[in-house]
Design a protein around this motif. Sequence first.
Motif, PDB file in Angstrom:
ATOM      1  N   LEU A 180       3.532   5.688 -16.235  1.00 56.44           N
ATOM      2  CA  LEU A 180       3.331   6.884 -15.412  1.00 56.44           C
ATOM      3  C   LEU A 180       2.770   6.513 -14.039  1.00 56.44           C
ATOM      4  O   LEU A 180       3.129   7.120 -13.034  1.00 56.44           O
ATOM      5  CB  LEU A 180       2.384   7.861 -16.118  1.00 56.44           C
ATOM      6  CG  LEU A 180       2.901   8.570 -17.364  1.00 56.44           C
ATOM      7  CD1 LEU A 180       1.908   9.638 -17.810  1.00 56.44           C
ATOM      8  CD2 LEU A 180       4.268   9.195 -17.135  1.00 56.44           C
ATOM      9  N   ASP A 181       1.864   5.556 -14.006  1.00 54.37           N
ATOM     10  CA  ASP A 181       1.328   5.060 -12.737  1.00 54.37           C
ATOM     11  C   ASP A 181       1.993   3.714 -12.462  1.00 54.37           C
ATOM     12  O   ASP A 181       1.507   2.654 -12.867  1.00 54.37           O
ATOM     13  CB  ASP A 181      -0.194   4.913 -12.816  1.00 54.37           C
ATOM     14  CG  ASP A 181      -0.810   4.399 -11.512  1.00 54.37           C
ATOM     15  OD1 ASP A 181      -0.048   4.030 -10.598  1.00 54.37           O
ATOM     16  OD2 ASP A 181      -2.055   4.348 -11.424  1.00 54.37           O
ATOM     17  N   LYS A 182       3.115   3.751 -11.781  1.00 61.02           N
ATOM     18  CA  LYS A 182       3.895   2.532 -11.560  1.00 61.02           C
ATOM     19  C   LYS A 182       3.196   1.569 -10.614  1.00 61.02           C
ATOM     20  O   LYS A 182       3.392   0.344 -10.692  1.00 61.02           O
ATOM     21  CB  LYS A 182       5.286   2.895 -11.036  1.00 61.02           C
ATOM     22  CG  LYS A 182       6.215   3.431 -12.126  1.00 61.02           C
ATOM     23  CD  LYS A 182       7.610   3.677 -11.597  1.00 61.02           C
ATOM     24  CE  LYS A 182       8.597   3.935 -12.740  1.00 61.02           C
ATOM     25  NZ  LYS A 182       8.173   5.009 -13.642  1.00 61.02           N
ATOM     26  N   TYR A 183       2.377   2.079  -9.702  1.00 60.10           N
ATOM     27  CA  TYR A 183       1.668   1.193  -8.782  1.00 60.10           C
ATOM     28  C   TYR A 183       0.677   0.313  -9.538  1.00 60.10           C
ATOM     29  O   TYR A 183       0.691  -0.919  -9.393  1.00 60.10           O
ATOM     30  CB  TYR A 183       0.941   2.006  -7.710  1.00 60.10           C
ATOM     31  CG  TYR A 183       0.202   1.146  -6.703  1.00 60.10           C
ATOM     32  CD1 TYR A 183       0.889   0.547  -5.647  1.00 60.10           C
ATOM     33  CD2 TYR A 183      -1.161   0.920  -6.813  1.00 60.10           C
ATOM     34  CE1 TYR A 183       0.227  -0.260  -4.731  1.00 60.10           C
ATOM     35  CE2 TYR A 183      -1.834   0.123  -5.905  1.00 60.10           C
ATOM     36  CZ  TYR A 183      -1.136  -0.465  -4.863  1.00 60.10           C
ATOM     37  OH  TYR A 183      -1.799  -1.278  -3.958  1.00 60.10           O
ATOM     38  N   SER A 184      -0.156   0.919 -10.374  1.00 61.88           N
ATOM     39  CA  SER A 184      -1.147   0.141 -11.124  1.00 61.88           C
ATOM     40  C   SER A 184      -0.455  -0.824 -12.079  1.00 61.88           C
ATOM     41  O   SER A 184      -0.888  -1.974 -12.246  1.00 61.88           O
ATOM     42  CB  SER A 184      -2.083   1.077 -11.892  1.00 61.88           C
ATOM     43  OG  SER A 184      -2.840   1.869 -11.005  1.00 61.88           O
ATOM     44  N   HIS A 185       0.617  -0.371 -12.721  1.00 59.85           N
ATOM     45  CA  HIS A 185       1.398  -1.227 -13.614  1.00 59.85           C
ATOM     46  C   HIS A 185       1.935  -2.439 -12.855  1.00 59.85           C
ATOM     47  O   HIS A 185       1.823  -3.592 -13.309  1.00 59.85           O
ATOM     48  CB  HIS A 185       2.553  -0.419 -14.206  1.00 59.85           C
ATOM     49  CG  HIS A 185       3.686  -1.251 -14.738  1.00 59.85           C
ATOM     50  ND1 HIS A 185       3.737  -1.692 -16.040  1.00 59.85           N
ATOM     51  CD2 HIS A 185       4.807  -1.721 -14.135  1.00 59.85           C
ATOM     52  CE1 HIS A 185       4.841  -2.409 -16.214  1.00 59.85           C
ATOM     53  NE2 HIS A 185       5.507  -2.432 -15.078  1.00 59.85           N
ATOM     54  N   THR A 186       2.528  -2.197 -11.686  1.00 60.71           N
ATOM     55  CA  THR A 186       3.144  -3.268 -10.906  1.00 60.71           C
ATOM     56  C   THR A 186       2.108  -4.270 -10.417  1.00 60.71           C
ATOM     57  O   THR A 186       2.303  -5.494 -10.528  1.00 60.71           O
ATOM     58  CB  THR A 186       3.915  -2.672  -9.718  1.00 60.71           C
ATOM     59  OG1 THR A 186       4.969  -1.846 -10.208  1.00 60.71           O
ATOM     60  CG2 THR A 186       4.492  -3.761  -8.830  1.00 60.71           C
ATOM     61  N   VAL A 187       1.000  -3.781  -9.886  1.00 60.71           N
ATOM     62  CA  VAL A 187      -0.030  -4.680  -9.357  1.00 60.71           C
ATOM     63  C   VAL A 187      -0.658  -5.512 -10.480  1.00 60.71           C
ATOM     64  O   VAL A 187      -0.925  -6.708 -10.303  1.00 60.71           O
ATOM     65  CB  VAL A 187      -1.099  -3.887  -8.588  1.00 60.71           C
ATOM     66  CG1 VAL A 187      -2.258  -4.792  -8.177  1.00 60.71           C
ATOM     67  CG2 VAL A 187      -0.487  -3.230  -7.357  1.00 60.71           C
ATOM     68  N   ALA A 188      -0.860  -4.915 -11.645  1.00 56.33           N
ATOM     69  CA  ALA A 188      -1.398  -5.677 -12.779  1.00 56.33           C
ATOM     70  C   ALA A 188      -0.459  -6.832 -13.120  1.00 56.33           C
ATOM     71  O   ALA A 188      -0.908  -7.969 -13.364  1.00 56.33           O
ATOM     72  CB  ALA A 188      -1.593  -4.765 -13.984  1.00 56.33           C
ATOM     73  N   ASN A 189       0.847  -6.578 -13.129  1.00 60.01           N
ATOM     74  CA  ASN A 189       1.812  -7.644 -13.393  1.00 60.01           C
ATOM     75  C   ASN A 189       1.765  -8.724 -12.322  1.00 60.01           C
ATOM     76  O   ASN A 189       1.795  -9.926 -12.619  1.00 60.01           O
ATOM     77  CB  ASN A 189       3.225  -7.063 -13.488  1.00 60.01           C
ATOM     78  CG  ASN A 189       3.610  -6.666 -14.901  1.00 60.01           C
ATOM     79  OD1 ASN A 189       3.222  -7.316 -15.871  1.00 60.01           O
ATOM     80  ND2 ASN A 189       4.371  -5.596 -15.026  1.00 60.01           N
TER      81      ASN A 189
END
Length: 325
Positions: A32-41
Amino acid sequence: MIRVVKPGLSTTVQDLGRPGYYSIGLPPSGALDKYSHTVANLLVGNDPAAATLEVTYLGPELEFRADLRFAVCGADMPAFLNGQPIPLWTAVAARSGDVLSFGMLQKGARSYIAVEGGIGVPPVMGSRSTYALCGIGGHEGRALKAGDMLEKGDLQTRAPREGVAVPEKWRPNFAEAAELHVVPGLYVHRLTEESKQEFFAAEWTVTPEANRVGYRYKGIRLQFVDRPQPFGAGSNPSNVVDCGYPIGSIQVPDGVEPIVLLNDAVTGGGYATIGTVISADLDRIAQTRTNQKAKFVEIDLAEALRRRRERQTRILEVESFLRQS
């Protein structure tokens, strides 16, 4: 690689989703929060498409069964490794036997746990995302349970460095009142002019019916223009002959409690959609909680595209910074 000691309230495996199946009624799911998901990766050297764990409201307790790097991004939810505080938005090293746990949520609603290589579950229709309503994707098509074992994936593109952190300027601010930008939709003309103005002027409150399917808001009642209902539409003036529902679309059944449809929502139906929350603001919805406030702000398509480009640029800036760190 990881043993689930406690699952938390709702912890699911998510990636960037499975687009391309709207025509058969399958939503994309995904973080749902693609920004946080992407940065974590990116922090752990993964391709942004690698699967993470999406944590909602209450964090899990996880035992690592291998030495690895991991990162926690998203909500302000204190994280601990073997009981000791660890920083968020930072690449952290774990040893086999270490236990990751979480404290009480402070701000936001969802955190994302990335591990080097990603979460190694089998892809379904091109995605590892969990779509629990149909029981597909993720880990057995459901939220995690105590005792589940998760394997490491192979979507790492570079070796992570322990301790590298995302600077504050690239960390989102989870405001108590969310400002959500909306492009008026196909059926906005169905509202009276007065109700259209009231919709954008009102302050709305997130109800307990807020999840991956959609967020419901309470506030004022909206009125629809009187008309003879066409054949195939229901009797209520908020009904139309069936139409498609893009992610972020806003429907107002019977004029009360608007619903913003999200990643696990149905792909079409018979409620008038009065607008769509822009893609750049969907992360904000994901990080709001029950009883928090929201205000909808009308913008045009050109402004929506500008904000999307701005968000993409921010991700590229973070990626460039991490590659040089």
